[in-house]
Design a protein around this motif. Sequence first.
Motif, PDB file in Angstrom:
ATOM      1  N   PHE A  18       5.246   7.044  21.444  1.00 37.56           N
ATOM      2  CA  PHE A  18       6.703   6.961  21.442  1.00 37.56           C
ATOM      3  C   PHE A  18       7.219   8.266  20.881  1.00 37.56           C
ATOM      4  O   PHE A  18       7.115   8.518  19.685  1.00 37.56           O
ATOM      5  CB  PHE A  18       7.185   5.827  20.534  1.00 37.56           C
ATOM      6  N   GLY A  44       2.534  -2.908  11.540  1.00 41.40           N
ATOM      7  CA  GLY A  44       2.778  -1.631  12.193  1.00 41.40           C
ATOM      8  C   GLY A  44       1.534  -0.980  12.751  1.00 41.40           C
ATOM      9  O   GLY A  44       1.551   0.173  13.166  1.00 41.40           O
ATOM     10  N   THR A  49       2.290  -3.787  20.246  1.00 45.49           N
ATOM     11  CA  THR A  49       2.365  -2.761  21.283  1.00 45.49           C
ATOM     12  C   THR A  49       1.192  -2.907  22.261  1.00 45.49           C
ATOM     13  O   THR A  49       1.374  -2.767  23.471  1.00 45.49           O
ATOM     14  CB  THR A  49       2.382  -1.350  20.651  1.00 45.49           C
TER      15      THR A  49
HETATM   16  N1  LIG Z   1       9.727   0.827  21.417  1.00 47.42           N
HETATM   17  C1  LIG Z   1       9.277   1.527  20.353  1.00 47.42           C
HETATM   18  N2  LIG Z   1       9.741   2.760  20.106  1.00 47.42           N
HETATM   19  C2  LIG Z   1       9.305   3.473  19.039  1.00 47.42           C
HETATM   20  N3  LIG Z   1       8.378   3.035  18.178  1.00 47.42           N
HETATM   21  C3  LIG Z   1       7.872   1.814  18.377  1.00 47.42           C
HETATM   22  C4  LIG Z   1       8.292   0.981  19.471  1.00 47.42           C
HETATM   23  N4  LIG Z   1       7.608  -0.188  19.401  1.00 47.42           N
HETATM   24  C5  LIG Z   1       6.819  -0.090  18.330  1.00 47.42           C
HETATM   25  N5  LIG Z   1       6.960   1.095  17.718  1.00 47.42           N
HETATM   26  C6  LIG Z   1       6.229   1.555  16.516  1.00 47.42           C
HETATM   27  O1  LIG Z   1       4.867   1.421  16.776  1.00 47.42           O
HETATM   28  C7  LIG Z   1       4.184   0.953  15.624  1.00 47.42           C
HETATM   29  C8  LIG Z   1       3.391  -0.276  15.963  1.00 47.42           C
HETATM   30  O2  LIG Z   1       4.293  -1.378  16.127  1.00 47.42           O
HETATM   31  P1  LIG Z   1       3.801  -2.832  16.518  1.00 47.42           P
HETATM   32  O3  LIG Z   1       4.996  -3.679  16.644  1.00 47.42           O
HETATM   33  O4  LIG Z   1       2.886  -2.756  17.671  1.00 47.42           O
HETATM   34  O5  LIG Z   1       2.995  -3.243  15.207  1.00 47.42           O
HETATM   35  P2  LIG Z   1       2.277  -4.619  14.876  1.00 47.42           P
HETATM   36  O6  LIG Z   1       0.866  -4.301  14.619  1.00 47.42           O
HETATM   37  O7  LIG Z   1       2.582  -5.644  15.898  1.00 47.42           O
HETATM   38  O8  LIG Z   1       2.995  -4.971  13.503  1.00 47.42           O
HETATM   39  P3  LIG Z   1       3.387  -6.402  12.884  1.00 47.42           P
HETATM   40  O9  LIG Z   1       2.176  -6.915  12.216  1.00 47.42           O
HETATM   41  O10 LIG Z   1       4.476  -6.053  11.893  1.00 47.42           O
HETATM   42  O11 LIG Z   1       3.878  -7.264  13.985  1.00 47.42           O
HETATM   43  C9  LIG Z   1       5.221   0.751  14.545  1.00 47.42           C
HETATM   44  O12 LIG Z   1       5.216   1.856  13.690  1.00 47.42           O
HETATM   45  C10 LIG Z   1       6.513   0.674  15.300  1.00 47.42           C
HETATM   46  O13 LIG Z   1       7.566   1.175  14.535  1.00 47.42           O
END
Ligand SMILES: Nc1ncnc2c1ncn2[C@@H]1O[C@H](COP(=O)(O)OP(=O)(O)OP(=O)(O)O)[C@@H](O)[C@H]1O
Lengths: 252, 307
Positions: A18, A44, A49
Amino acid sequence: MSESGNYILQTEGLTKEFKGFTAVDDVNLKVKRHDIHALIGPNGAGKTTVFNLLTKFLTPTRGKITFNGRDITSAKPAEIARMGVIRSFQISAVFPHMTARENVRVALQRKLGTSFHFWRPVSSLNRLNDRADELLHMVGLDRFTEAMVADMSYGRKRALEIATTLAMEPEMMLLDEPTQGMGREDVELVTELIRKVAAGRTILMVEHNLGVVSTLCNTITVLQRGAILTEGDYRTVSNDPRVKEAYMGKAA
Amino acid sequence: MNAKIGYLIALVLLIVAPFVIYPVFLMKVLCFALFASAFNLILGYGGLLSFGHAAFFGGASYVTGHALKVWGLPTELGILTGAAAACVLGFLVGMIAIRRQGIYFAMITLAMAQMVFFLFITAPFTGGENGLQGIPRGTALGAIDLQDNLNMYYFVLAIFVLAYFLISRTVNSPFGQVLGAIRDNENRAKSLGYDTDKYKLLAFVLSATLAGLAGATKSVVFQLASLTDAHWHMSGEVVLMTLLGGLGTIPGPAVGAGIIVTLQNYLAKGPLGGWVPVVLGLIFIVCVLAFRRGVVGEIKAMIRKSF
Ligand SMILES: Nc1ncnc2c1ncn2[C@@H]1O[C@H](COP(=O)(O)OP(=O)(O)OP(=O)(O)O)[C@@H](O)[C@H]1O
Ligand SMILES: [Mg+2]
């Protein structure tokens, strides 16, 4: 068995950036058929993602995804769903202005092939009611078939979500934190439910509750800052000092 | 059951109404009621704010006017031609707009409607500022003289009832279920295997076609197709009618249209003639601030509470 026979889902060098920030970094994930596979990692780490990439709600920057040996890197979300990969969302994914039965029926009705028929009465869907009620029974929502979903408790919404997902008869289910925000009783209920529905299917789930992970999952992949830290069964992973560190550093 | 009785009473009232109220006024109400009900299909049930529905309403009225006046088609066929033109235009606009969400969808529909509007200003067949005048009403079924206002009224009422039935059926159909699911949670609908864009496009095309049917019918009633009906003011007015009556309720928009058209008529006659837009604006503000559910929505909520 050939490799693609063993593994239902595989990624090669899966990467998502991103604006210069790498959320998913060169992930090679292999999910065995009929396995319950957990994807864990601190907040995070990129778990959601990865789910969004697998179900095509996001387009990967690089890398390849294969499902049943078929390259699905450039498929669309609805196509993936029709191939038999159904996901849930971190925030409960229900249709709040419909009844519980209607929610499940929406998943069932596509197969009838009348979903574009705007001239047909909605009562033509009534023949799906028995199947819908059966699925609701399976997740313990018998008494709520006619209830408006917006008025249902959080735990019941998540159960409904699973019933709706099951209605698709998915070959593979991707569950994003199915027990998040639940009390202990609900957690146990949903854990049992997942075990029940896992028969004959493959499940990939994101889960923070390590108790749930240890009772349900055979394979665990740990994600940290977008990259795979380690992989293995619960004991191997939980004894890995790097995993402890990753969790200590971020969580608590 | 209650709804059925309600509709029956409404139908009886509509049948006797022209003996009490001036039929041309009633026809105007019916045309706008149909327009707003069609619009509600995409705003209330599709969850998409179109700001360009005047293009379908006004566009169809020009096509129908041309078909009746120049080609000399029978009245029914002329009206259907207008609705078909709106259908095609709806498909083209929808194809471009449907992938956008929220404000971008509104902006694209507005931009495309403006393009259509300027086309109508310059095109030779629309009569420019004067509009297309003297559209013949003709006959219904080749026998009933529509020059007679009472005959014309029942002809319009028949169109309205049929279209209204089609709209309420669309909402309560397998398609309506999917549309409701998409409005509630589009990503979830996608993850259940629905190509949501296609469903939204169909809703948009149906809405455009029926809005066209309303405009076509109006051009026959008033024997006039004019730029007013294609102007963006009209796109705004139909939003107001729908919100005032009750977004996402089936009878709401028709009620809203009735209220607005009645107000416009009475205000225009009285000393407040020049203040119509101000009054409408005030209604809009009160509506948005005080009763979001609209007239029909609030009544429904009241009935639900008292049980
Ligand atoms: N559309 C986006 N644009 C920019 N950054 C993003 C986007 N989606 C996710 N991120 C960033 O990517 C990283 C991973 O996010 P993600 O939601 O996949 O984490 P996660 O492992 O599911 O976390 P959680 O346990 O809190 O659900 C984070 O730092 C988030 O801020
Ligand atoms: Mg997440």
